[in-house]
Structures are given as C-alpha cells and as structure tokens.
Scaffold this motif. Structure first.
Motif, PDB file in Angstrom:
ATOM      1  N   THR A 102       0.818  -1.205   0.000  1.00  0.00           N
ATOM      2  CA  THR A 102       0.000   0.000   0.000  1.00  0.00           C
ATOM      3  C   THR A 102       0.858   1.264   0.000  1.00  0.00           C
ATOM      4  OG1 THR A 102      -0.146  -0.089   2.422  1.00  0.00           O
ATOM      5  CG2 THR A 102      -1.912  -1.132   1.170  1.00  0.00           C
ATOM      6  N   ASP A 103       2.193   1.111   0.108  1.00  0.00           N
ATOM      7  CA  ASP A 103       3.055   2.282   0.056  1.00  0.00           C
ATOM      8  C   ASP A 103       2.947   2.951  -1.310  1.00  0.00           C
ATOM      9  OD1 ASP A 103       3.911   1.736   2.565  1.00  0.00           O
ATOM     10  OD2 ASP A 103       5.826   0.834   1.974  1.00  0.00           O
ATOM     11  N   ARG A 104       2.789   4.250  -1.315  1.00  0.00           N
ATOM     12  CA  ARG A 104       2.632   4.961  -2.580  1.00  0.00           C
ATOM     13  C   ARG A 104       3.908   4.899  -3.423  1.00  0.00           C
ATOM     14  NH1 ARG A 104      -1.866   8.079  -2.996  1.00  0.00           N
ATOM     15  NH2 ARG A 104      -3.077   8.416  -1.109  1.00  0.00           N
ATOM     16  N   VAL A 163       5.434   1.071  -9.243  1.00  0.00           N
ATOM     17  CA  VAL A 163       5.954   0.555 -10.503  1.00  0.00           C
ATOM     18  C   VAL A 163       7.224  -0.245 -10.224  1.00  0.00           C
ATOM     19  CG1 VAL A 163       4.985   2.405 -11.899  1.00  0.00           C
ATOM     20  CG2 VAL A 163       7.284   2.656 -10.940  1.00  0.00           C
ATOM     21  N   MET A 164       7.633  -1.026 -11.239  1.00  0.00           N
ATOM     22  CA  MET A 164       8.822  -1.866 -11.101  1.00  0.00           C
ATOM     23  C   MET A 164       9.385  -2.158 -12.494  1.00  0.00           C
ATOM     24  SD  MET A 164       7.178  -5.653 -10.498  1.00  0.00           S
ATOM     25  CE  MET A 164       5.985  -6.294 -11.711  1.00  0.00           C
ATOM     26  N   PRO A 165      10.635  -2.602 -12.572  1.00  0.00           N
ATOM     27  CA  PRO A 165      11.207  -3.017 -13.862  1.00  0.00           C
ATOM     28  C   PRO A 165      10.628  -4.361 -14.310  1.00  0.00           C
ATOM     29  CG  PRO A 165      12.922  -2.454 -12.262  1.00  0.00           C
ATOM     30  CD  PRO A 165      11.648  -2.574 -11.511  1.00  0.00           C
ATOM     31  N   ASN A 209       8.341   0.877 -15.633  1.00  0.00           N
ATOM     32  CA  ASN A 209       7.049   1.361 -15.141  1.00  0.00           C
ATOM     33  C   ASN A 209       5.956   0.306 -15.210  1.00  0.00           C
ATOM     34  OD1 ASN A 209       7.912   4.147 -14.645  1.00  0.00           O
ATOM     35  ND2 ASN A 209       8.120   4.266 -16.872  1.00  0.00           N
ATOM     36  N   ALA A 210       6.324  -0.960 -15.086  1.00  0.00           N
ATOM     37  CA  ALA A 210       5.299  -2.003 -15.004  1.00  0.00           C
ATOM     38  C   ALA A 210       4.550  -1.869 -13.683  1.00  0.00           C
ATOM     39  CB  ALA A 210       5.949  -3.378 -15.093  1.00  0.00           C
ATOM     40  N   ASN A 211       3.278  -2.200 -13.703  1.00  0.00           N
ATOM     41  CA  ASN A 211       2.476  -2.102 -12.489  1.00  0.00           C
ATOM     42  C   ASN A 211       3.036  -2.993 -11.386  1.00  0.00           C
ATOM     43  OD1 ASN A 211       0.677  -0.318 -13.622  1.00  0.00           O
ATOM     44  ND2 ASN A 211      -0.784  -1.895 -14.222  1.00  0.00           N
ATOM     45  N   PHE A 212       3.241  -2.408 -10.233  1.00  0.00           N
ATOM     46  CA  PHE A 212       3.719  -3.183  -9.090  1.00  0.00           C
ATOM     47  C   PHE A 212       2.596  -4.112  -8.625  1.00  0.00           C
ATOM     48  CE2 PHE A 212       4.950  -4.149  -4.794  1.00  0.00           C
ATOM     49  CZ  PHE A 212       6.327  -4.232  -4.857  1.00  0.00           C
ATOM     50  N   PRO A 213       2.883  -5.401  -8.366  1.00  0.00           N
ATOM     51  CA  PRO A 213       1.824  -6.325  -7.964  1.00  0.00           C
ATOM     52  C   PRO A 213       1.306  -6.013  -6.561  1.00  0.00           C
ATOM     53  CG  PRO A 213       3.959  -7.389  -7.749  1.00  0.00           C
ATOM     54  CD  PRO A 213       4.204  -6.066  -8.426  1.00  0.00           C
ATOM     55  N   VAL A 214       0.030  -6.244  -6.375  1.00  0.00           N
ATOM     56  CA  VAL A 214      -0.582  -6.039  -5.060  1.00  0.00           C
ATOM     57  C   VAL A 214      -1.325  -7.306  -4.656  1.00  0.00           C
ATOM     58  CG1 VAL A 214      -0.825  -3.541  -5.302  1.00  0.00           C
ATOM     59  CG2 VAL A 214      -2.664  -5.043  -6.076  1.00  0.00           C
ATOM     60  N   PHE A 268       9.186  -8.137  -9.178  1.00  0.00           N
ATOM     61  CA  PHE A 268       8.278  -8.710  -8.188  1.00  0.00           C
ATOM     62  C   PHE A 268       7.121  -9.404  -8.895  1.00  0.00           C
ATOM     63  CE2 PHE A 268      10.300  -5.061  -6.163  1.00  0.00           C
ATOM     64  CZ  PHE A 268      10.676  -5.550  -4.923  1.00  0.00           C
ATOM     65  N   VAL A 269       6.504 -10.359  -8.216  1.00  0.00           N
ATOM     66  CA  VAL A 269       5.340 -11.042  -8.765  1.00  0.00           C
ATOM     67  C   VAL A 269       4.438 -11.448  -7.617  1.00  0.00           C
ATOM     68  CG1 VAL A 269       6.395 -13.343  -8.726  1.00  0.00           C
ATOM     69  CG2 VAL A 269       4.612 -12.842 -10.388  1.00  0.00           C
ATOM     70  N   VAL A 270       3.129 -11.466  -7.862  1.00  0.00           N
ATOM     71  CA  VAL A 270       2.184 -11.942  -6.862  1.00  0.00           C
ATOM     72  C   VAL A 270       1.658 -13.298  -7.299  1.00  0.00           C
ATOM     73  CG1 VAL A 270       0.212 -10.723  -7.914  1.00  0.00           C
ATOM     74  CG2 VAL A 270       0.111 -11.411  -5.501  1.00  0.00           C
ATOM     75  N   VAL A 271       1.666 -14.265  -6.372  1.00  0.00           N
ATOM     76  CA  VAL A 271       1.200 -15.615  -6.665  1.00  0.00           C
ATOM     77  C   VAL A 271       0.398 -16.119  -5.473  1.00  0.00           C
ATOM     78  CG1 VAL A 271       3.010 -16.295  -8.283  1.00  0.00           C
ATOM     79  CG2 VAL A 271       3.396 -16.546  -5.834  1.00  0.00           C
TER      80      VAL A 271
END
Length: 399
Positions: A39-41, A45-47, A65-70, A160-163
């Motif tokens: 939730t940190d602003r 984004v991420m590479p 600027n890929a969307n950072f996973p949440v 980073f990735v969300v799984v």
C-alpha cells in the motif's frame, strides 16, 4: 512435508481453493519489520520485460514502469524474483498461443483491469517472499521459495510477482536461485502427467516399465530423474548426440530416433506400463501398440490441441471439439485394452514440496543449459527459439 501446509496451529484447514475478493489495504499482512507494504505509494511501478501485442517480430519491451503487484486475495504472497526460468511455452505465448483461452481466465484485478497488455512472460521463479496475505500461515516474509506460475497470470520476468500460496513451495536448500528457477514448471508438468493423470507414485512405481518419448527436453529430463528415484525402469527416445546426457540422468535404455524407424526398435522391447509423449504428431499411430494390453497401461501425451482449438474455434466450439476428440481417442484405445489420456501443466505447491525433498535428498538435480542477465531477455528468447535444448534457460533478475 506437504501435509503441513494444510494445517494451522489450531489444527483446522487453512488451504483455500477459492477465497473472497477483499480490499488490498485490508488483506496485506502488517508486520513491524516488514520490508515494504503493497500500500506504500512509492511502490507503484517496477522493472519488467513486457509484450504489448502478440507476434514474433521483436515485441519484447523493457520498462521501468510495469504495475507493481498487489495482494488482492488473503492467500496470496508477493515474491521478489531472483531468477526466472524460460520454457518453450513462453515463446509460444509471445506469438499468441492460447491468447483467447488464457485471456478469459485472467484475473482483471491482477492484469491491468481486464486488459491483457502489457503482459509479462516467464513461468518459473525462484526468489524471496516480501509480503503475505492474512490467510497465509505456511510462509513468512524472507522465506526463499520457488514456484511455477500459471500461464493466465503475470509472469516472472519482473522484479516482483504476486502468486497464490497454493502455488509456492520452499526452495530446496541445496539449490541456488539460478538452479531452482530451472525446475518448477517442468516438474509441475511432469508431476501432473505422471502422478495425477498416470497414477504413478513412489509407492507403486518400482519395476514398472516407462517409455519417455522425447526425453532430452525439460519435462523429459525431470521425468527421468523422478521415475528413477521411484525405482522404475526408464526407456527414452532422443537423438544420438543426447544419449550420454540422458543416460547420465539415469535412463536405462536409449533409442536414437535419428537412426531409422524408432517404432521398430521399440517394438522389439518388452511392453510398457506407461508412455509419456512429449513429441506428438505421428507418435500416437504406433506408440499405443507398445503398451501392455488389458493391464491398466496408459498413454499420456502432453501435446494436446486444447488451446489451439479454442484459439481457432472460440471457447464454446473449441471445448466441444476437444471433448469429441478426446472421447473418440479414449474409446478407440480402450477397446484395445489401453488407456489414452491428455496431460496438462497444473500449478501445485504441495507437489513442489515433495520435489523439494527429492532435490535435497540428491535424487533430482537442475539441468541449466544457458544463463542470461536481466538485460539479456531478448537474447534468452532467441536461444529458446533455436530449440533442441538439453536443459533450461534461466534469467538472473538479481545477482
């Protein structure tokens, strides 16, 4: 080991097949010493390497600027990727394979509000957990893990990735991140085909005769090692220059498919209890005659028209065609006393738990052919396109 992930300290099951969608700010695990918060602003984004359209003519694009996973579900984890493994599927997905079917299954919360692009490829990962959802009890922050990411999710060619926690397992202690990234996808595919579909296990595999058609690729090399660890007799087809390689993995008998009709030499051998087909094509015409009739023998092929049919015919008509195809093949061969089955990749943390123990016991090793840096992803794909690899191609995200 794998049964532990089903229990919480109170003894009730925590492993969930479906959980309600919840607000990210609510489900993120709060810890005094956590490395960061989704939730940190500042973490928006991420590479990553992405594609913006399907096609083989240079669609890979690097972006910071890929969307950072949440975390959108309470049984999810965010992993910092150290290494990502590539598979032939990544090349095929880049070119559009399965686009219609996979886009229907993608979660709009995790893939840009329903738009599949920009799409991140990469199905294997090895890395470190950075944050856990509220229902995750089997893992904690800073755990080293590996996973095979389903093709309908954003992939591992990113920082980073969300799984789902159901898809993750603790990384073998005896493997580096580079080695570990070479295993999960092929291991999950082989496990699904041989165990879930083929009915094999460490308890019933001893003295069974298994034929692996196309044994020098990723799935084949893993299957050889797993089956030998379980006591099976393994015959492999491959090219002559791969014979020493597959014998080094434990193959008992090797047949060179380049030295004349392979079916004739296989036909002179004793019948098999199970055949794992990684090649497809004309193989089915003769391979099923090599099985023991009326003994429960199975032919399991990983080369299926499932996604191709749905891509060409649409979801509804494609499913009808798939059902008709497999039904006709099953009935045709059942009348001859053998079982015909399609095998599929299936993500499974518990299966990777079992495989992790086999790795740390020295029964299975990673087969890495090429390693590339994060800046060299296009070159890694070029290597994949050449085919005939004797091991995996791995991208090191973090060194």
């Amino acid at each position: 080991m794998s049964h532990l992930r089903h229990l919480v300290s109170s003894g009730r099951l925590f492993r969930l097949s479906k959980v309600p969608r919840v607000n990210t700010a609510v489900c993120c695990h709060v810890s005094q010493n956590r490395p960061f918060s989704t939730t940190d602003r500042s973490m928006t984004v991420m590479p990553a390497w992405v594609i913006d359209k399907y096609g083989s003519h240079g669609p890979l694009r690097f972006t910071r600027n890929a969307n950072f996973p949440v975390i959108n579900y309470p049984n999810e984890v965010i992993v910092r990727v150290h290494s990502a493994g590539l598979n032939p599927l990544d090349v095929r997905m880049r070119d559009g394979y399965g686009a219609r079917s996979l886009s229907m299954k993608r979660d709009p919360l995790n893939v840009n509000s329903g738009n599949e692009f920009p799409l991140i490829l990469g199905r294997d990962l090895s890395g470190v957990i950075m944050e856990c959802g509220l229902d995750v009890k089997y893992f904690k922050e800073w755990d080293e893990v590996w996973a095979a990411i389903p093709p309908w999710k954003q992939g591992s060619l990113s920082e980073f990735v969300v799984v789902s926690a159901n898809e993750v397992s603790h990384k073998p202690k005896s493997m580096s991140h580079t080695e570990a990234a070479a295993v999960p996808y092929v291991a999950s595919t082989a496990w699904s085909a041989l165990v879930n579909t083929g009915g094999l296990s460490k308890d019933n595999c001893a003295k069974k005769r298994i034929l692996i058609i196309g044994g020098s690729g990723g799935v084949g090399t893993f299957a050889i090692q797993m089956l030998k660890a379980w006591g099976a007799h393994v015959t492999v087809t491959c090219s002559q220059n791969a014979e020493l390689f597959v014998r080094g993995l434990g193959a008992d008998h090797v047949v060179d498919y380049t030295a004349g009709p392979v079916e004739e030499r296989l036909g002179s051998l004793a019948k098999f209890d199970l055949i794992l087909d990684n090649v497809g094509g004309d193989t089915e015409r003769w391979a099923l005659t090599l099985l023991k009739p009326w003994c429960g023998a199975k032919f399991v092929t990983l080369v299926t028209p499932f996604l191709q049919n749905t891509d060409m015919l649409g979801i509804a008509d494609g499913m009808v065609q798939n059902a008709a195809t497999v039904a006709s093949k099953v009935l045709k061969h059942l009348a001859k006393g053998v079982h015909y089955r399609w095998g599929f990749f299936a993500p499974s943390g518990p299966a990777l738990d079992e495989i992790m123990e086999m790795v740390d016991a020295g029964q299975i090793r990673a087969v890495v052919e090429d390693t590339f840096g994060f800046s060299e992803v296009p070159q890694a794909f070029e290597r994949m396109e050449k085919g005939h690899a004797r091991g995996k191609t791995v991208v090191q995200i973090r060194k």
